[in-house]
Design a protein around this motif. Sequence first.
Motif, mmCIF file in Angstrom:
data_model
loop_
_atom_site.group_PDB
_atom_site.id
_atom_site.type_symbol
_atom_site.label_atom_id
_atom_site.label_comp_id
_atom_site.label_asym_id
_atom_site.label_seq_id
_atom_site.Cartn_x
_atom_site.Cartn_y
_atom_site.Cartn_z
ATOM 1 N N VAL A 182 6.515 8.254 15.604
ATOM 2 C CA VAL A 182 6.532 7.151 14.647
ATOM 3 C C VAL A 182 6.096 7.693 13.290
ATOM 4 N N GLN A 183 6.749 7.225 12.245
ATOM 5 C CA GLN A 183 6.321 7.568 10.893
ATOM 6 C C GLN A 183 5.226 6.602 10.488
ATOM 7 N N PHE A 184 4.100 7.138 9.967
ATOM 8 C CA PHE A 184 2.996 6.264 9.620
ATOM 9 C C PHE A 184 2.628 6.308 8.149
ATOM 10 N N TYR A 185 3.247 7.218 7.382
ATOM 11 C CA TYR A 185 2.862 7.347 5.977
ATOM 12 C C TYR A 185 3.924 8.158 5.252
ATOM 13 N N SER A 186 3.941 8.053 3.934
ATOM 14 C CA SER A 186 4.769 8.911 3.096
ATOM 15 C C SER A 186 4.066 9.123 1.776
ATOM 16 N N ALA A 187 4.353 10.232 1.130
ATOM 17 C CA ALA A 187 3.712 10.569 -0.146
ATOM 18 C C ALA A 187 4.620 11.515 -0.912
ATOM 19 N N ASN A 188 4.256 11.775 -2.155
ATOM 20 C CA ASN A 188 5.036 12.672 -2.992
ATOM 21 C C ASN A 188 4.390 14.046 -3.010
ATOM 22 N N PHE A 189 5.209 15.093 -2.891
ATOM 23 C CA PHE A 189 4.683 16.452 -2.893
ATOM 24 C C PHE A 189 3.972 16.795 -4.201
ATOM 25 N N THR A 190 4.331 16.127 -5.274
ATOM 26 C CA THR A 190 3.682 16.420 -6.549
ATOM 27 C C THR A 190 2.217 15.991 -6.552
ATOM 28 N N LYS A 235 0.839 -1.188 0.000
ATOM 29 C CA LYS A 235 0.000 0.000 0.000
ATOM 30 C C LYS A 235 0.876 1.240 0.000
ATOM 31 N N ILE A 236 0.269 2.367 -0.370
ATOM 32 C CA ILE A 236 0.989 3.638 -0.370
ATOM 33 C C ILE A 236 1.566 3.912 1.015
ATOM 34 N N PRO A 294 20.737 -2.315 -3.598
ATOM 35 C CA PRO A 294 20.728 -1.819 -2.209
ATOM 36 C C PRO A 294 19.993 -0.471 -2.097
ATOM 37 N N ILE A 295 18.692 -0.486 -2.426
ATOM 38 C CA ILE A 295 17.888 0.732 -2.416
ATOM 39 C C ILE A 295 16.657 0.508 -1.543
ATOM 40 N N GLU A 296 16.348 1.491 -0.712
ATOM 41 C CA GLU A 296 15.131 1.469 0.088
ATOM 42 C C GLU A 296 14.343 2.750 -0.179
ATOM 43 N N GLY A 297 13.055 2.675 -0.038
ATOM 44 C CA GLY A 297 12.222 3.859 -0.201
ATOM 45 C C GLY A 297 10.785 3.534 0.140
ATOM 46 N N HIS A 298 9.921 4.527 -0.036
ATOM 47 C CA HIS A 298 8.507 4.369 0.276
ATOM 48 C C HIS A 298 7.690 4.338 -1.014
ATOM 49 N N ILE A 299 6.686 3.483 -1.029
ATOM 50 C CA ILE A 299 5.794 3.412 -2.184
ATOM 51 C C ILE A 299 4.968 4.694 -2.239
ATOM 52 N N THR A 300 5.039 5.391 -3.367
ATOM 53 C CA THR A 300 4.300 6.643 -3.513
ATOM 54 C C THR A 300 3.309 6.611 -4.670
ATOM 55 N N SER A 301 3.287 5.536 -5.453
ATOM 56 C CA SER A 301 2.292 5.428 -6.519
ATOM 57 C C SER A 301 2.225 3.986 -7.005
#
Length: 215
Positions: free
Chosen positions: A127-135, A4-5, A15-22
Amino acid sequence: MKFKIGDLVRFVDEPIEGHITSFQKNDMVGVTDESGFEIPVPLNKITLVHGNMKRDDDEETPNRSQTNLPFVERGIYLGVEGEQKDGLAKFYIINHSSYDLLIMVSDINGNKRNGLFAEKVLSRDFVQFYSANFTNVGKWPNFDIQILRHSTDAHTATSPIKKEFRVKPLDLINSKEMDEVLEAKVWRFELDKPEENIGLDKLKDHFISHRPNRR
């Protein structure tokens, strides 16, 4: 595995980590890394990273009774961290109060709720609970936030917090604040602020008392 987003994921082959944004066509997802760039990647090439998304150098918060601090009744915030030019926005629950919290966050979709996050947050922790793209700020979720407060110390009785909240583009015009718990500048929104009493009953009584007498 269903993603999920906002999920923190790791690439299988790199070796890349990140958050799903779309979510994209042909079983592709957009993953935004720390640099703020969204990278398209096949769903079968990522794996979920478990944990509460804290920083590696975070230390345990000392117990309130060990520091002789006064009991703090209020100070629960939703914080948004990030630079619009960098792309990635991170959403936090930041707890300045003396309560330990049990939080549940859902995405409001009409009459339905999609659970996004559930976690315990200790006093003076985050705690971080979400992430999104500013665009995509105009499409950020309308959050249904529910919070239970708990403490073994004597305190005033509290009711559960239940709020619907959405960060709107105009909210980001204001300057960010330095948050001492998160140790970062964020746009900050108080979740446990008492509801304002606009005195509807008094206003109603005023109009009734000043209503012209009928003849």
